[in-house]
Each structure stands twice: as structure tokens, then as C-alpha cells.
Design a protein around this motif. Structure first.
Motif, short mmCIF file in Angstrom:
data_model
loop_
_atom_site.label_atom_id
_atom_site.label_comp_id
_atom_site.label_asym_id
_atom_site.label_seq_id
_atom_site.Cartn_x
_atom_site.Cartn_y
_atom_site.Cartn_z
N ALA A 15 -15.80 30.92 45.70
CA ALA A 15 -16.42 32.16 46.40
C ALA A 15 -17.76 31.78 46.89
O ALA A 15 -18.22 30.54 47.03
CB ALA A 15 -16.83 33.33 45.25
N PHE A 16 -18.30 32.65 48.05
CA PHE A 16 -19.48 32.47 48.66
C PHE A 16 -20.60 32.45 47.67
O PHE A 16 -21.67 31.74 47.66
CB PHE A 16 -19.69 33.48 49.67
CG PHE A 16 -20.07 33.59 50.69
CD1 PHE A 16 -19.75 32.62 51.79
CD2 PHE A 16 -21.52 34.20 51.15
CE1 PHE A 16 -20.31 32.41 52.91
CE2 PHE A 16 -21.89 34.00 52.50
CZ PHE A 16 -21.35 33.11 53.41
N MET A 17 -20.61 33.20 46.65
CA MET A 17 -21.38 33.54 45.62
C MET A 17 -21.00 32.63 44.28
O MET A 17 -19.89 33.14 43.74
CB MET A 17 -21.61 34.86 45.30
CG MET A 17 -22.26 35.69 46.04
SD MET A 17 -23.87 35.38 46.78
CE MET A 17 -24.11 34.91 48.54
N PRO A 28 -30.18 39.57 51.42
CA PRO A 28 -30.34 40.55 52.31
C PRO A 28 -29.72 40.47 53.83
O PRO A 28 -29.01 41.51 54.18
CB PRO A 28 -32.13 40.73 52.65
CG PRO A 28 -32.35 39.63 51.83
CD PRO A 28 -31.36 38.87 50.97
N LEU A 29 -29.55 39.19 54.12
CA LEU A 29 -28.97 39.18 55.71
C LEU A 29 -27.30 39.31 55.34
O LEU A 29 -26.75 39.57 56.29
CB LEU A 29 -29.13 37.52 56.23
CG LEU A 29 -30.63 37.62 56.56
CD1 LEU A 29 -31.12 36.05 56.99
CD2 LEU A 29 -31.12 38.81 57.60
N ILE A 30 -26.77 38.55 54.22
CA ILE A 30 -25.35 38.76 53.93
C ILE A 30 -24.97 40.36 53.55
O ILE A 30 -24.04 40.98 54.37
CB ILE A 30 -25.08 37.88 52.74
CG1 ILE A 30 -25.12 36.44 52.88
CG2 ILE A 30 -23.51 38.20 52.44
CD1 ILE A 30 -24.82 35.68 51.81
N ALA A 31 -25.72 40.92 52.73
CA ALA A 31 -25.56 42.41 52.59
C ALA A 31 -25.61 43.22 53.77
O ALA A 31 -24.56 43.90 53.91
CB ALA A 31 -26.49 42.84 51.67
N LEU A 81 -26.55 32.41 64.93
CA LEU A 81 -27.89 31.73 64.82
C LEU A 81 -28.21 31.42 63.41
O LEU A 81 -28.57 30.27 63.15
CB LEU A 81 -29.01 32.75 65.13
CG LEU A 81 -30.25 32.10 65.35
CD1 LEU A 81 -30.26 31.09 66.41
CD2 LEU A 81 -31.31 33.30 65.81
N ARG A 82 -27.77 32.26 62.41
CA ARG A 82 -27.99 32.06 61.10
C ARG A 82 -27.03 30.69 60.71
O ARG A 82 -27.47 29.67 59.83
CB ARG A 82 -27.49 33.03 60.11
CG ARG A 82 -28.43 34.15 60.18
CD ARG A 82 -27.90 35.44 59.59
NE ARG A 82 -27.38 35.26 58.00
CZ ARG A 82 -26.49 35.89 57.70
NH1 ARG A 82 -25.76 36.84 58.48
NH2 ARG A 82 -25.99 35.70 56.36
N ASP A 83 -25.83 30.35 61.26
CA ASP A 83 -25.08 29.33 61.00
C ASP A 83 -25.76 27.95 61.24
O ASP A 83 -25.46 26.99 60.45
CB ASP A 83 -23.75 29.58 61.74
CG ASP A 83 -22.57 28.98 61.26
OD1 ASP A 83 -22.47 28.83 59.96
OD2 ASP A 83 -21.41 28.65 61.94
N1 URA Z 1 -19.81 37.56 55.62
C1 URA Z 1 -20.55 38.17 56.84
O1 URA Z 1 -19.65 39.14 57.41
N2 URA Z 1 -21.82 38.19 56.91
C2 URA Z 1 -22.20 37.29 56.08
O2 URA Z 1 -23.64 37.25 56.68
C3 URA Z 1 -21.45 36.44 55.34
C4 URA Z 1 -20.38 36.52 55.00
#
Ligand code: URA
Ligand code: CA
Length: 433
Positions: free
Chosen positions: A206-208, A178-181, A167-169
Motif C-alpha cells: 500500500a501507499f501507507m 494533507p496533500l494526499i487527502a 509537481l509533487r512527483d
Molecule cells: N492518489 C491521489 O490521487 N493523490 C495523491 O496525492 C496520492 C495518491
């Protein structure tokens, strides 16, 4: 509760209770809370954030939404490692045998995932016969016997995260710290780790993208781990250029073997020593990272880490002979040089775009049903800071077709050659405990 009230509360920036968060996670998982309310709620979190305590509640509600792996039958402290992903990140393949050879049990659950190359599972499957399906019983037994095993993620691990991630995607709520963590930590905790060493990447590949964001994500994950009683620590590491030289599945297995023999790329070797030391201290097999580092170097020098990699492969049905003869791995038909278009020094190497060049060759998946070509990829011959002459190769493309124009152009475009020498980027940043 009514979901509309929970959404409103977060929209107003208030702090939610454990009960409210659990209500949402359970309701969404079983389908009693619809996508449109979940979407609004995720967007409210995206804008208003979550306290460390709320993130811990969210994590545990997701953990409890599905199966949890019970590793209590394995003696010792089970230490897991997680990397937030990047280009050519071969560390898991190396760390599993390296740390296990020092006596820390490694019960690794890995993923495939989307990206420039496959995940750890795909890379291991480049080894003929290697299979990643073990029952929980076989998994536990193998770790007790050999100290290491690598399996695929069980179907019913954190179903709440699976559903929320999808859904986030499609609702532009993936890049919320907070959602990634909580997403990452829920999977590690459900997989049964006692201690978790996180490798949070920063930079172009990277993601970040910034060190500040990487640090914030690391702090969030460490706080979650502590809150739920798992010893958790994080290392920030550079992903502005690809890690090591190899990007590709079979190519990264070769790189892992070379590193276990002590002939690996400097950056990849160093990162493995840093992360491995933390894992050994967390597993209480050494009392300091300095002592742990010496242990890791010793199992490289005496060949026992490599030998254990061979045993892991054999135990899971693969041909262990590849550790002595990597030509037994899938090989691409063509090896094509990527010539430098000018002379000077490599000043920049955009990991993300080089990763795309590997994906175009077939090394990774764009969608989850794509087939991977295990043999193909890129082997860099230069890294940031190196001198280069016009016409000299920057990289070798390993391909099963001669039509590599697109990848070649991408590589040439995204490796910048300047007149002045530059320092290579700092590999290891902050450590967060
Ligand atoms: N990898 C994950 O497992 N979850 C995320 O939300 C982002 C990257
Ligand atoms: Ca690599």
C-alpha cells in the motif's frame, strides 16, 4: 496577496485562510504562480502540515478549478467508493454491480493509473468491445436505467490537482497526508458523489505502509468530506499480501465474475461485503450494516449481481457472454508454475514485490505511455498461513513469453516459507466515521 508571503506564513507554521489557499490554487492553475514558488509552498506544507479546515479549503479550491459532474438528474443517493490502491485489488469490479443490484445507483468514474496492473478501466477493457467513453448525458441516462455505469475521468476534472500532483512527483512532496487527502477527495467530490466510502490500504503493498499512517490519512479524508457536506467514512484494510489470488487485468475480471457467483477468494469476498454494506447504508437502502450484508449475500446467491454485471458490459458495448464463459477473455499463451523451494508454511508474501513481478510480465504500466498486456499476470495458489510442500506451486504465471525467469525469482524470493504456521493478517482494521 503576494505568494512569497503565503509561503512564509506556512513555513512559519501558521494557519492559512481560505482566501490565501484559493489564491495559490487558482494562481498555480492559470500559471501566474511559477513552479518554484509552488514547490516551496508544497514543501512547507509537507513539513508544517495543514489543519482539517485548511485541507477542506484546499480540496474545494481544487474541485472548483475545473468541471464538476452534476449527478442531480440521477434519483437516489449517489455513493462512490475509493480505494487507495494496492496489488490485485479487484474490489471495484465486484462492488459496482453488487451494490447496484441492491438498488443504490453507482455512477463510477475510474482511472487507469500507473502500477502493477492497470486501473479499473483497463481491467474492463479486457472485455472485448467495452468502451468507457460516454457523454455526461449518456452516463446519467444509463445510471437511471440500469443503476450503474463506469466511465473514464473527464479531461477537465480537477486540473489543479493534475498539475500539483505532477509537481509533487518531482519535488518529493507526494507522501504528505494533507496533500494526499485533498488530492483524492477533490476528485471524488468533483465527480459528484453524495456519499463516499473509502478503503484505505495499509501494509507492504500500500501507499501507507503503517496502520498509524493509514489511520491518519483516513481521518483526514473523512474530516474533509464532512466539512464539505459529503457523508464520508473509511475502512482500513490489509495490503501486506495481495488481495484475492489474481493479479492482472483479464485475470481479475475472471476473479470478479467468480466472486459475483459466490466462488471468490475469502478475503476479497469479505472486503466487498464490508465496503458494500457501508455503501448500502450510506445510500439509505438499509438501516444497518447487518441488514445490508444480508442483501448483498442475497444478490450473489440469486445471481442478480452477476446478471447486472452482464448488463453493464452490454450497455457499454462489450460481450456480456463473458459472465458465463470467461474463456472469451484474453488468455496468455503460457501458464507456468512457480514451485516452492522448500516445505513449511507461508509466513510472508510481500505484495509490493509480487506486484512488480506482475508488472514485469506486462500487466501494468511504469510510465503513462506504456502498453498493457491485458492477458498476463499472476494467480497465487497460496496465501499467508497456508502449508506448502517443496516443489508445489506457489503461483501460476500467465505470460505471453516463456522468458519469465525474473518474475519467477521475484515471487520465490518474496514469498517467505517458514517452519512454524502463522495466522493470516487481519483483513479489516479500524472503521472511521
Ligand atoms: N492518489 C491521489 O490521487 N493523490 C495523491 O496525492 C496520492 C495518491
Ligand atoms: Ca485480486
Amino acid at each position: 496577496f503576494r505568494m512569497v508571503d503565503v509561503i512564509e506564513k506556512k513555513r512559519n507554521g501558521e494557519v492559512l485562510t481560505k482566501e490565501e489557499i484559493t489564491f495559490f490554487v487558482n494562481g498555480y492553475t492559470v500559471g501566474s504562480i511559477p513552479d518554484y514558488q509552488a514547490s516551496a509552498f508544497l514543501m512547507a506544507i509537507y513539513f508544517k502540515g495543514m489543519t482539517a479546515e485548511e485541507q477542506g479549503f484546499l480540496t474545494m479550491a481544487m474541485v472548483e478549478s475545473g468541471d464538476q459532474i452534476d449527478l442531480s438528474a440521477i434519483e437516489g443517493i449517489k455513493v462512490d467508493k475509493h480505494s487507495t490502491g494496492g496489488v490485485g485489488d479487484t474490489t471495484t469490479l465486484i462492488l459496482v454491480p453488487l451494490v447496484a443490484a441492491c438498488g443504490v445507483p453507482v455512477a463510477k468514474m475510474s482511472g487507469r493509473g500507473l502500477g502493477h496492473t492497470g486501473g479499473t478501466l483497463d481491467k474492463l477493457e479486457a472485455i472485448e468491445g467495452f468502451h468507457i467513453e460516454l457523454t455526461e448525458e449518456q452516463f446519467v441516462k444509463q445510471v437511471n436505467d440500469l443503476k450503474l455505469a463506469v466511465i473514464g475521468q473527464s479531461g477537465n476534472l480537477t486540473p489543479a490537482d493534475k498539475k500539483l500532483y505532477s509537481l509533487r512527483d518531482v519535488t518529493a512532496t507526494v507522501d504528505s497526508i494533507p496533500l494526499i487527502a485533498s488530492s483524492i477527495m477533490s476528485k471524488k467530490i468533483a465527480a459528484g458523489a453524495d456519499a463516499i466510502v473509502l478503503d484505505v490500504k495499509t501494509g507492504d503493498g500500500a501507499f501507507m505502509k503503517t496502520e498509524a499512517d493509514a489511520r491518519a490519512l483516513a481521518h483526514s479524508m473523512v474530516a474533509i468530506g464532512k466539512q464539505v457536506g459529503r457523508n464520508t467514512m473509511a475502512v482500513i484494510s490489509d495490503m501486506s499480501q495481495p488481495l484475492g489470488f489474481a493479479i492482472g487485468n483479464s485475470l481479475e475480471v475472471i476473479e470478479a465474475v467468480e466472486t459475483l457467483k459466490g466462488n471468490g477468494p475469502e478475503d476479497l469476498t469479505e472486503l466487498c461485503l464490508v465496503l458494500g454494506s457501508k455503501m448500502i447504508v450510506a445510500g439509505e437502502k438499509a438501516t444497518s450494516v447487518e441488514e445490508a450484508r444480508e442483501m448483498l449475500k442475497a444478490v450473489i446467491t440469486d445471481g442478480s449481481a452477476l446478471e447486472l454485471f452482464g448488463k453493464l458490459i452490454e450497455a457499454q458495448g462489450g460481450n456480456g457472454a463473458i459472465i458465463h464463459d470467461t474463456s472469451l477473455l484474453p488468455t496468455a499463451k503460457y501458464q507456468i508454475e512457480v514451485p516452492a523451494l522448500s516445505s513449511g508454511y507461508v509466513t510472508k508474501m510481500e505484495a509490493d514485490d509480487i506486484g512488480v513481478a506482475a508488472m514485469l510480465l506486462g500487466a501494468g504500466r511504469a510510465t503513462k505511455d506504456d502498453e498493457i498486456d491485458l492477458a498476463v499476470g499472476i494467480v497465487l495458489t497460496k496465501k499467508i498461513g497456508d502449508a506448502v510442500q517443496e516443489g508445489e506451486p506457489l503461483a501460476i504465471i500467465h505470460s505471453n513469453t516463456e522468458a519469465v525467469e525474473q518474475s519467477m525469482t521475484l515471487i520465490q524470493k518474496h514469498i517467505t516459507i517458514g517452519k512454524e504456521a502463522v495466522e493470516s493478517p487481519r483483513l479489516i482494521g479500524d472503521m472511521i466515521t
